[in-house]
Design a protein around this motif. Structure first.
Motif, short mmCIF file in Angstrom:
data_model
loop_
_atom_site.label_atom_id
_atom_site.label_comp_id
_atom_site.label_asym_id
_atom_site.label_seq_id
_atom_site.Cartn_x
_atom_site.Cartn_y
_atom_site.Cartn_z
N GLU A 39 0.83 -1.21 0.00
CA GLU A 39 0.00 0.00 0.00
C GLU A 39 0.86 1.26 0.00
O GLU A 39 0.60 2.21 -0.74
CB GLU A 39 -0.93 0.01 1.21
CG GLU A 39 -1.78 1.28 1.27
CD GLU A 39 -2.56 1.42 2.56
OE1 GLU A 39 -3.62 2.04 2.51
OE2 GLU A 39 -2.09 0.94 3.61
N GLN A 40 1.91 1.26 0.81
CA GLN A 40 2.80 2.42 0.89
C GLN A 40 3.50 2.69 -0.44
O GLN A 40 3.62 3.83 -0.87
CB GLN A 40 3.83 2.24 2.01
CG GLN A 40 3.21 2.21 3.40
CD GLN A 40 2.50 3.51 3.73
OE1 GLN A 40 3.09 4.58 3.65
NE2 GLN A 40 1.23 3.42 4.08
N THR A 43 1.14 4.19 -2.96
CA THR A 43 0.92 5.61 -2.69
C THR A 43 2.11 6.44 -3.14
O THR A 43 1.96 7.48 -3.77
CB THR A 43 0.65 5.83 -1.18
OG1 THR A 43 -0.53 5.11 -0.83
CG2 THR A 43 0.48 7.30 -0.86
N GLY A 46 3.10 4.78 -7.21
CA GLY A 46 2.04 4.47 -8.16
C GLY A 46 1.73 2.98 -8.22
O GLY A 46 2.52 2.13 -7.80
N LEU A 47 0.55 2.69 -8.75
CA LEU A 47 0.09 1.30 -8.83
C LEU A 47 1.00 0.43 -9.69
O LEU A 47 1.28 -0.71 -9.34
CB LEU A 47 -1.33 1.26 -9.41
CG LEU A 47 -2.43 1.85 -8.55
CD1 LEU A 47 -3.75 1.86 -9.32
CD2 LEU A 47 -2.57 1.10 -7.25
N LYS A 84 -3.66 6.85 -13.40
CA LYS A 84 -2.80 7.94 -12.94
C LYS A 84 -3.53 8.71 -11.83
O LYS A 84 -4.67 9.10 -11.97
CB LYS A 84 -2.46 8.88 -14.08
CG LYS A 84 -1.38 9.87 -13.72
CD LYS A 84 -0.86 10.56 -14.96
CE LYS A 84 0.26 11.48 -14.62
NZ LYS A 84 1.55 10.85 -14.67
N GLY A 85 -2.86 8.86 -10.72
CA GLY A 85 -3.43 9.59 -9.59
C GLY A 85 -4.39 8.78 -8.74
O GLY A 85 -4.95 9.31 -7.78
N VAL A 86 -4.60 7.52 -9.06
CA VAL A 86 -5.48 6.68 -8.26
C VAL A 86 -4.81 6.40 -6.92
O VAL A 86 -3.63 6.05 -6.86
CB VAL A 86 -5.79 5.34 -8.98
CG1 VAL A 86 -6.50 4.38 -8.05
CG2 VAL A 86 -6.62 5.60 -10.22
N LYS A 87 -5.55 6.58 -5.84
CA LYS A 87 -5.02 6.30 -4.50
C LYS A 87 -5.57 4.95 -4.05
O LYS A 87 -6.77 4.71 -4.07
CB LYS A 87 -5.44 7.38 -3.52
CG LYS A 87 -4.91 7.12 -2.13
CD LYS A 87 -5.11 8.30 -1.22
CE LYS A 87 -4.75 8.11 0.21
NZ LYS A 87 -3.97 7.07 0.66
N LEU A 88 -4.67 4.10 -3.68
CA LEU A 88 -5.03 2.77 -3.23
C LEU A 88 -5.05 2.74 -1.70
O LEU A 88 -4.09 3.16 -1.06
CB LEU A 88 -4.01 1.75 -3.74
CG LEU A 88 -4.19 0.31 -3.26
CD1 LEU A 88 -5.42 -0.30 -3.93
CD2 LEU A 88 -2.96 -0.50 -3.59
N GLU A 89 -6.14 2.29 -1.14
CA GLU A 89 -6.21 2.02 0.30
C GLU A 89 -6.36 0.52 0.43
O GLU A 89 -7.33 -0.07 -0.03
CB GLU A 89 -7.39 2.76 0.92
CG GLU A 89 -7.21 4.26 0.92
CD GLU A 89 -8.35 5.00 1.58
OE1 GLU A 89 -9.20 4.36 2.24
OE2 GLU A 89 -8.40 6.22 1.42
N TRP A 90 -5.37 -0.10 1.05
CA TRP A 90 -5.27 -1.55 1.05
C TRP A 90 -5.02 -2.05 2.46
O TRP A 90 -4.10 -1.61 3.13
CB TRP A 90 -4.08 -1.93 0.16
CG TRP A 90 -3.92 -3.38 -0.09
CD1 TRP A 90 -3.21 -4.27 0.69
CD2 TRP A 90 -4.44 -4.12 -1.17
NE1 TRP A 90 -3.26 -5.51 0.14
CE2 TRP A 90 -4.01 -5.45 -1.02
CE3 TRP A 90 -5.23 -3.80 -2.27
CZ2 TRP A 90 -4.34 -6.45 -1.91
CZ3 TRP A 90 -5.55 -4.79 -3.16
CH2 TRP A 90 -5.11 -6.10 -2.98
#
Length: 106
Positions: A39-40, A43, A46-47, A84-90
């Motif tokens: 996850e870090q 952030t 990028g993915l 692009k710019g997607v924030k992942l909360e995992w």
């Protein structure tokens, strides 16, 4: 009936005697830490970078209509502009570890 229950208890105790709870706990901690690190990285970098780093070379993703095979293909998928710019909360909902602590999943 009591003899049967005693036998079941003894049988279950014998089955769990070889289980190393400390080893299983350490494996769980490592899995949770790896999920957190993923996850870090997603952030920070990028993915695409996170999936490319953590995916196995033989990984496969089902993208709801097509299947993506391999680490390089997965990396390329997440370079698409829509990510692009997607924030992942995992965060894993659960962690399971085998009694031998050599297999785990979330």
């Amino acid at each position: 009936m009591i003899k049967q229950l005693s036998f079941v208890f003894l049988l279950l105790s014998a089955c769990s005697a070889g289980v190393d709870q400390a080893k299983m706990g350490k494996a769980r901690e490592q899995i949770v830490q790896t999920e957190h690190d993923f996850e870090q990285m997603a952030t920070a970098k990028g993915l695409s970078a996170a999936f490319a780093y953590y995916a196995d070379s033989a990984a496969t993703l089902n993208r709801g209509g097509y299947v993506v095979h391999g680490k390089d293909s997965i990396r390329l998928i997440y370079l698409a502009p829509k990510f692009k710019g997607v924030k992942l909360e995992w965060k894993p909902d659960f962690v399971e570890v085998s009694t031998s602590a050599d297999l785990g999943y979330t």
